[in-house]
Design an enzyme around this catalytic site. Sequence first.
Site, PDB file in Angstrom:
ATOM      1  N   TYR A  32       0.829  -1.210   0.000  1.00  0.00           N
ATOM      2  CA  TYR A  32       0.000   0.000   0.000  1.00  0.00           C
ATOM      3  C   TYR A  32       0.855   1.248   0.000  1.00  0.00           C
ATOM      4  CZ  TYR A  32       0.764   0.934   5.015  1.00  0.00           C
ATOM      5  OH  TYR A  32       1.318   1.240   6.233  1.00  0.00           O
ATOM      6  N   ARG A  51       8.312   4.152  -4.585  1.00  0.00           N
ATOM      7  CA  ARG A  51       8.366   3.142  -3.514  1.00  0.00           C
ATOM      8  C   ARG A  51       7.369   2.002  -3.783  1.00  0.00           C
ATOM      9  NH1 ARG A  51       7.516   5.003   2.543  1.00  0.00           N
ATOM     10  NH2 ARG A  51       5.412   5.332   1.735  1.00  0.00           N
ATOM     11  N   ARG A 100      -7.908 -20.848  -2.037  1.00  0.00           N
ATOM     12  CA  ARG A 100      -6.853 -20.494  -1.098  1.00  0.00           C
ATOM     13  C   ARG A 100      -5.680 -21.446  -1.261  1.00  0.00           C
ATOM     14  NH1 ARG A 100      -5.157 -22.030   4.099  1.00  0.00           N
ATOM     15  NH2 ARG A 100      -4.208 -20.330   5.277  1.00  0.00           N
ATOM     16  N   LYS A 150       6.469  -2.097   1.893  1.00  0.00           N
ATOM     17  CA  LYS A 150       5.295  -1.504   2.556  1.00  0.00           C
ATOM     18  C   LYS A 150       4.088  -2.427   2.401  1.00  0.00           C
ATOM     19  CE  LYS A 150       3.097   3.027   3.070  1.00  0.00           C
ATOM     20  NZ  LYS A 150       3.183   3.090   4.525  1.00  0.00           N
ATOM     21  N   GLU A 182      11.725   2.218  14.525  1.00  0.00           N
ATOM     22  CA  GLU A 182      10.897   3.330  14.028  1.00  0.00           C
ATOM     23  C   GLU A 182       9.615   3.363  14.840  1.00  0.00           C
ATOM     24  OE1 GLU A 182       9.714   2.411   9.919  1.00  0.00           O
ATOM     25  OE2 GLU A 182       9.680   0.290  10.430  1.00  0.00           O
ATOM     26  N   LEU A 206      10.887   1.070   7.342  1.00  0.00           N
ATOM     27  CA  LEU A 206      10.311   1.554   6.090  1.00  0.00           C
ATOM     28  C   LEU A 206      11.102   2.783   5.627  1.00  0.00           C
ATOM     29  CD1 LEU A 206       7.903   0.997   4.138  1.00  0.00           C
ATOM     30  CD2 LEU A 206       6.893   3.029   5.149  1.00  0.00           C
TER      31      LEU A 206
HETATM   32  N1  PMP Z   1       7.511   3.600   9.100  1.00  0.00           N
HETATM   33  C1  PMP Z   1       6.383   2.889   9.103  1.00  0.00           C
HETATM   34  C2  PMP Z   1       6.369   1.568   9.779  1.00  0.00           C
HETATM   35  C3  PMP Z   1       5.230   3.381   8.467  1.00  0.00           C
HETATM   36  O1  PMP Z   1       4.096   2.663   8.462  1.00  0.00           O
HETATM   37  C4  PMP Z   1       5.278   4.668   7.862  1.00  0.00           C
HETATM   38  C5  PMP Z   1       4.061   5.267   7.220  1.00  0.00           C
HETATM   39  N2  PMP Z   1       3.423   4.447   6.349  1.00  0.00           N
HETATM   40  C6  PMP Z   1       6.479   5.379   7.883  1.00  0.00           C
HETATM   41  C7  PMP Z   1       7.575   4.813   8.515  1.00  0.00           C
HETATM   42  C8  PMP Z   1       6.605   6.731   7.246  1.00  0.00           C
HETATM   43  O2  PMP Z   1       6.664   6.643   5.839  1.00  0.00           O
HETATM   44  P1  PMP Z   1       6.130   7.802   4.901  1.00  0.00           P
HETATM   45  O3  PMP Z   1       6.896   9.024   5.288  1.00  0.00           O
HETATM   46  O4  PMP Z   1       6.441   7.350   3.552  1.00  0.00           O
HETATM   47  O5  PMP Z   1       4.672   7.932   5.181  1.00  0.00           O
END
Ligand code: PMP
Length: 286
Positions: A32, A51, A100, A150, A182, A206
Amino acid sequence: MRTVYVNGQYLPETEATVSIFDRGFLMADGVYEVTSVLDGKLIDFDGHAVRLERSLNELDMRAACTKEELLDIHRELVRVNEITEGLIYLQITRGSDGDRDFIFPDPETTKPTIVMFTQNKPGLADSPAAKKGAKIISIEDIRWGRRDIKTVQLLYPSMGKMMAKAAGADDAWLIEDGHVTEGTSNNAYFVKNGKIVTRPLSTDILHGITRKAVLRMAEEAQMEVEERLFTIDEAKEADEAFTTSASAFVMPVVEIDGVVLGDGTPGPIATRLREIYLDESLKAAI
Ligand code: PMP
């Protein structure tokens, strides 16, 4: 009622459907993106599109449409739903082969599923939460090892937000092997003696689109940035801290595990970076 996009069609949200055999539903086999909208325009669309392509490639998934088509759909959803400030959610899954099975279906015969919808968020830029700053707790990071992709496996981040809520906080930072990875849905930073510290890119986190933009803007503003591993104790002893994400931009952090940072209000560097980010992103929005 919202108009949403599903597999080539614009439909009222109540009429949009996806198969019960969809691998996104059965196996979280999907990726996503969330792109913010300010002033009716898309913030950093290109970063999100790049991305998305990377996430799809890492999982051997086909793109559901071209980048140009994606841009058109984003813009059309903003237009028909009259979004001035808000978010566009996009999800692509490996689709449904009508049953499935753990084995990936043949991409020649099973098309990916693509779904997009808008979220109207008036006041996204001028957010009261950002003026107050966020309180965070730290929790163990027990997610899978490819956090650079993601994917829609958001159960643990969701549980983390619930743990934060139960503790009277706003969000959680995740800790692995003694170091902060994070936030549940954002990248994490602290500031000490004017220097911004954040974890370097790897498969552990991410690769935030907002992170990339904010680090570039920080360097352009002559701020010192260091990308290295850091502990939650270092963050607790910091002058200030913040997170970045496409949906909350730069969000000041004022408390970590009950320890108040500075005077308990958003720090000057986080505040300045939020202003710069909003200003520059709006100028470059499409
Ligand atoms: N880390 C994680 C785990 C996230 O889910 C997100 C947001 N989706 C981010 C960092 C920040 O990424 P972005 O700046 O691309 O929204």
